[in-house]
Design a protein around this motif. Sequence first.
Motif, PDB file in Angstrom:
ATOM      1  N   SER A 162      34.618  15.792  21.944  1.00  0.00           N
ATOM      2  CA  SER A 162      34.221  15.634  20.769  1.00  0.00           C
ATOM      3  C   SER A 162      33.827  16.949  20.170  1.00  0.00           C
ATOM      4  CB  SER A 162      33.571  14.311  20.557  1.00  0.00           C
ATOM      5  OG  SER A 162      32.166  14.916  20.872  1.00  0.00           O
ATOM      6  N   LEU A 163      33.417  18.013  20.851  1.00  0.00           N
ATOM      7  CA  LEU A 163      32.824  18.949  20.311  1.00  0.00           C
ATOM      8  C   LEU A 163      34.194  19.955  19.288  1.00  0.00           C
ATOM      9  CD1 LEU A 163      30.869  20.431  22.800  1.00  0.00           C
ATOM     10  CD2 LEU A 163      30.880  19.050  20.813  1.00  0.00           C
ATOM     11  N   LEU A 164      35.761  19.434  20.033  1.00  0.00           N
ATOM     12  CA  LEU A 164      36.838  20.308  19.334  1.00  0.00           C
ATOM     13  C   LEU A 164      36.496  20.808  17.931  1.00  0.00           C
ATOM     14  CD1 LEU A 164      38.784  19.525  22.289  1.00  0.00           C
ATOM     15  CD2 LEU A 164      38.202  21.634  21.331  1.00  0.00           C
ATOM     16  N   PRO A 165      36.898  21.637  16.742  1.00  0.00           N
ATOM     17  CA  PRO A 165      36.469  21.317  15.760  1.00  0.00           C
ATOM     18  C   PRO A 165      38.254  21.348  14.562  1.00  0.00           C
ATOM     19  CG  PRO A 165      36.552  23.732  16.068  1.00  0.00           C
ATOM     20  CD  PRO A 165      36.743  22.952  17.102  1.00  0.00           C
ATOM     21  N   ASN A 166      38.950  21.289  15.464  1.00  0.00           N
ATOM     22  CA  ASN A 166      40.267  21.396  14.811  1.00  0.00           C
ATOM     23  C   ASN A 166      41.753  20.255  15.498  1.00  0.00           C
ATOM     24  OD1 ASN A 166      39.865  23.768  13.153  1.00  0.00           O
ATOM     25  ND2 ASN A 166      39.708  24.771  14.995  1.00  0.00           N
ATOM     26  N   LEU A 167      40.667  19.786  16.427  1.00  0.00           N
ATOM     27  CA  LEU A 167      41.364  18.416  16.950  1.00  0.00           C
ATOM     28  C   LEU A 167      41.781  17.507  16.481  1.00  0.00           C
ATOM     29  CD1 LEU A 167      42.597  17.884  20.098  1.00  0.00           C
ATOM     30  CD2 LEU A 167      40.778  15.836  20.273  1.00  0.00           C
ATOM     31  N   GLU A 183      30.399   8.291  23.881  1.00  0.00           N
ATOM     32  CA  GLU A 183      29.777   7.924  22.369  1.00  0.00           C
ATOM     33  C   GLU A 183      29.757   8.785  21.261  1.00  0.00           C
ATOM     34  OE1 GLU A 183      27.076   5.590  20.580  1.00  0.00           O
ATOM     35  OE2 GLU A 183      26.976   5.065  21.860  1.00  0.00           O
ATOM     36  N   SER A 184      30.087   9.713  22.037  1.00  0.00           N
ATOM     37  CA  SER A 184      30.296  11.247  21.218  1.00  0.00           C
ATOM     38  C   SER A 184      31.803  10.769  20.291  1.00  0.00           C
ATOM     39  CB  SER A 184      30.124  12.009  21.821  1.00  0.00           C
ATOM     40  OG  SER A 184      31.438  12.367  23.110  1.00  0.00           O
ATOM     41  N   PHE A 185      32.137   9.677  20.673  1.00  0.00           N
ATOM     42  CA  PHE A 185      33.247  10.314  19.726  1.00  0.00           C
ATOM     43  C   PHE A 185      33.491   9.135  18.315  1.00  0.00           C
ATOM     44  CE2 PHE A 185      37.437  10.596  23.209  1.00  0.00           C
ATOM     45  CZ  PHE A 185      37.124  11.663  23.743  1.00  0.00           C
ATOM     46  N   GLY A 186      32.559   8.599  18.266  1.00  0.00           N
ATOM     47  CA  GLY A 186      31.660   8.687  17.075  1.00  0.00           C
ATOM     48  C   GLY A 186      31.593   9.652  16.193  1.00  0.00           C
ATOM     49  N   ALA A 187      31.208  10.848  16.486  1.00  0.00           N
ATOM     50  CA  ALA A 187      31.115  11.733  16.288  1.00  0.00           C
ATOM     51  C   ALA A 187      31.373  13.451  16.490  1.00  0.00           C
ATOM     52  CB  ALA A 187      29.286  12.408  15.976  1.00  0.00           C
ATOM     53  N   PHE A 188      33.381  13.567  16.070  1.00  0.00           N
ATOM     54  CA  PHE A 188      33.385  14.044  16.716  1.00  0.00           C
ATOM     55  C   PHE A 188      33.801  15.613  15.569  1.00  0.00           C
ATOM     56  CE2 PHE A 188      36.842  11.511  18.779  1.00  0.00           C
ATOM     57  CZ  PHE A 188      37.102  12.132  19.673  1.00  0.00           C
ATOM     58  N   ALA A 189      33.814  16.411  15.774  1.00  0.00           N
ATOM     59  CA  ALA A 189      33.572  17.895  14.776  1.00  0.00           C
ATOM     60  C   ALA A 189      34.502  18.021  13.714  1.00  0.00           C
ATOM     61  CB  ALA A 189      33.227  19.483  16.387  1.00  0.00           C
ATOM     62  N   GLY A 190      35.317  17.574  13.674  1.00  0.00           N
ATOM     63  CA  GLY A 190      36.143  18.185  12.894  1.00  0.00           C
ATOM     64  C   GLY A 190      35.752  17.692  11.476  1.00  0.00           C
ATOM     65  N   SER A 191      36.532  17.341  10.701  1.00  0.00           N
ATOM     66  CA  SER A 191      36.707  16.936   8.863  1.00  0.00           C
ATOM     67  C   SER A 191      37.276  15.190   9.292  1.00  0.00           C
ATOM     68  CB  SER A 191      36.937  17.947   7.681  1.00  0.00           C
ATOM     69  OG  SER A 191      38.045  17.973   8.258  1.00  0.00           O
ATOM     70  N   SER A 192      37.981  15.167   9.614  1.00  0.00           N
ATOM     71  CA  SER A 192      38.290  13.979   9.734  1.00  0.00           C
ATOM     72  C   SER A 192      38.340  13.658  11.582  1.00  0.00           C
ATOM     73  CB  SER A 192      40.022  13.735   9.771  1.00  0.00           C
ATOM     74  OG  SER A 192      40.823  14.890   9.840  1.00  0.00           O
ATOM     75  N   PRO A 193      38.910  12.496  12.267  1.00  0.00           N
ATOM     76  CA  PRO A 193      39.046  12.324  13.304  1.00  0.00           C
ATOM     77  C   PRO A 193      40.383  12.520  13.806  1.00  0.00           C
ATOM     78  CG  PRO A 193      38.457  10.230  12.544  1.00  0.00           C
ATOM     79  CD  PRO A 193      37.909  11.870  10.574  1.00  0.00           C
ATOM     80  N   PRO A 194      40.594  13.086  15.300  1.00  0.00           N
ATOM     81  CA  PRO A 194      42.148  12.767  15.892  1.00  0.00           C
ATOM     82  C   PRO A 194      42.185  11.734  16.083  1.00  0.00           C
ATOM     83  CG  PRO A 194      40.875  12.884  17.656  1.00  0.00           C
ATOM     84  CD  PRO A 194      39.364  12.872  16.235  1.00  0.00           C
ATOM     85  N   MET A 214      33.664   7.114  12.550  1.00  0.00           N
ATOM     86  CA  MET A 214      34.717   8.121  12.150  1.00  0.00           C
ATOM     87  C   MET A 214      35.869   7.175  11.555  1.00  0.00           C
ATOM     88  SD  MET A 214      34.083  11.179  13.487  1.00  0.00           S
ATOM     89  CE  MET A 214      32.898  10.631  12.676  1.00  0.00           C
ATOM     90  N   ASN A 215      36.613   7.581  10.406  1.00  0.00           N
ATOM     91  CA  ASN A 215      37.945   7.201   9.426  1.00  0.00           C
ATOM     92  C   ASN A 215      38.661   7.766  10.403  1.00  0.00           C
ATOM     93  OD1 ASN A 215      38.507   6.032   7.594  1.00  0.00           O
ATOM     94  ND2 ASN A 215      37.801   7.064   6.006  1.00  0.00           N
ATOM     95  N   PHE A 216      39.238   7.220  11.185  1.00  0.00           N
ATOM     96  CA  PHE A 216      40.303   6.678  11.949  1.00  0.00           C
ATOM     97  C   PHE A 216      41.767   6.651  11.133  1.00  0.00           C
ATOM     98  CE2 PHE A 216      37.310   6.246  15.492  1.00  0.00           C
ATOM     99  CZ  PHE A 216      37.856   7.576  16.244  1.00  0.00           C
ATOM    100  N   THR A 217      42.397   7.011  11.674  1.00  0.00           N
ATOM    101  CA  THR A 217      43.788   6.751  10.853  1.00  0.00           C
ATOM    102  C   THR A 217      44.641   5.984  11.920  1.00  0.00           C
ATOM    103  OG1 THR A 217      44.519   8.944   9.517  1.00  0.00           O
ATOM    104  CG2 THR A 217      46.454   7.831   9.705  1.00  0.00           C
ATOM    105  N   ARG A 218      45.105   6.929  13.079  1.00  0.00           N
ATOM    106  CA  ARG A 218      45.752   6.354  14.227  1.00  0.00           C
ATOM    107  C   ARG A 218      44.707   6.260  15.587  1.00  0.00           C
ATOM    108  NH1 ARG A 218      49.054   9.422  11.738  1.00  0.00           N
ATOM    109  NH2 ARG A 218      51.280   8.208  10.684  1.00  0.00           N
ATOM    110  N   ILE A 219      44.412   4.839  15.769  1.00  0.00           N
ATOM    111  CA  ILE A 219      44.074   4.535  17.461  1.00  0.00           C
ATOM    112  C   ILE A 219      44.424   3.010  18.406  1.00  0.00           C
ATOM    113  CG2 ILE A 219      42.168   3.453  16.303  1.00  0.00           C
ATOM    114  CD1 ILE A 219      39.672   3.626  17.548  1.00  0.00           C
ATOM    115  N   ASP A 220      44.707   3.743  19.524  1.00  0.00           N
ATOM    116  CA  ASP A 220      45.278   3.256  20.682  1.00  0.00           C
ATOM    117  C   ASP A 220      44.871   3.069  21.716  1.00  0.00           C
ATOM    118  OD1 ASP A 220      47.070   1.494  22.075  1.00  0.00           O
ATOM    119  OD2 ASP A 220      49.185   2.690  21.719  1.00  0.00           O
TER     120      ASP A 220
END
Length: 329
Positions: A162-167, A183-194, A214-220
């Motif tokens: 989750s620390l990857l800022p450009n993912l 739990e950290s996947f609720g706080a991805f470092a980038g401006s939007s989640p991957p 997080m404002n996910f666009t695609r999640i599987d």
Amino acid sequence: MNYLFSITFLVYFLSLSFPSNSERCNPQDKKVLLKIKQDLNNPYHLASWNPDTDCCDWYVVDCDPKTNRINALTVFQANISGQIPAAVGDLPYLENLVFRHITNITGQIPSAIGKLSRLTLVRISYTNITGPVPSFFSKLKALTYLDLSFNQLSGSIPPSLSLLPNLQALHLDRNRLTGMIPESFGAFAGSSPPDLYLSHNQLTGSVPKSLGNMNFTRIDLSRNQLQGDISFLFGKTKALENADFSRNLFEFDITKLEFPESLIALDWNHNKLQGNVPVALTTLGNLQQFNVSYNRLCGQIPVGGNLQSFTYAEYFHNRCLCGAPLPAC
């Protein structure tokens, strides 16, 4: 005429006597590539890797036109056996690294890849690599795309990813991963989640509520053993377009859920969902795929939107669901 002939002959003679060194490839990069070829037992796929030729012209590699350093290694559908060579980590200008559709690649992902700070894309998929998802990927801050799908990876998902800022996309699907979603996947470092792909694993437990931030666009998350309530992933203000939660153990009332207008695909089949099909779905003009089969839903399917355009198969095997395209109530 004789003068021009003499000049031409002289130029030709000098070109033979003092050959120009026009090779673009960096000598150190060339040495590393030849080591990689050797470590892979000199496969035919790398036959163009001839030490007497310019390595910028070799198959499956690219040179940066400005620096002439190797910046891409893309090995795809090759008859290659062995492990990913640690020497890959000695190509310091590498930006793209791909080993894909090579079923005879085994072993673990080498830690030497963690030295490649310029990497933006890593795609190691459709292989038989084993071992854990390496936590060193979290140190490669330039990464925008990480695809480790269709392998034999095991163990838990490193929270540090989750620390990857450009993912922009994270593919860990089709492995043997266990444990809970971090739990950290609720706080991805980038401006939007991957875009998040975790399907076809052996993940357990509840989805952390932090993911609702997080404002996910695609999640599987399909085909795991996840359970509980995921209603916090939905809402009118979300950016969700494609969501697949099928074949899990999710159990909650979906009656009053609301959805973003952007929603295109939603798959909930084979869970334990309760309540009625949400009326809010009738307002979604972009909904093209929808499946709530094999759940515990009841009541009449709301009329409107695209809900009647789906087939019997998308609704059947529910407790007491009725109305088109199912039989009338």
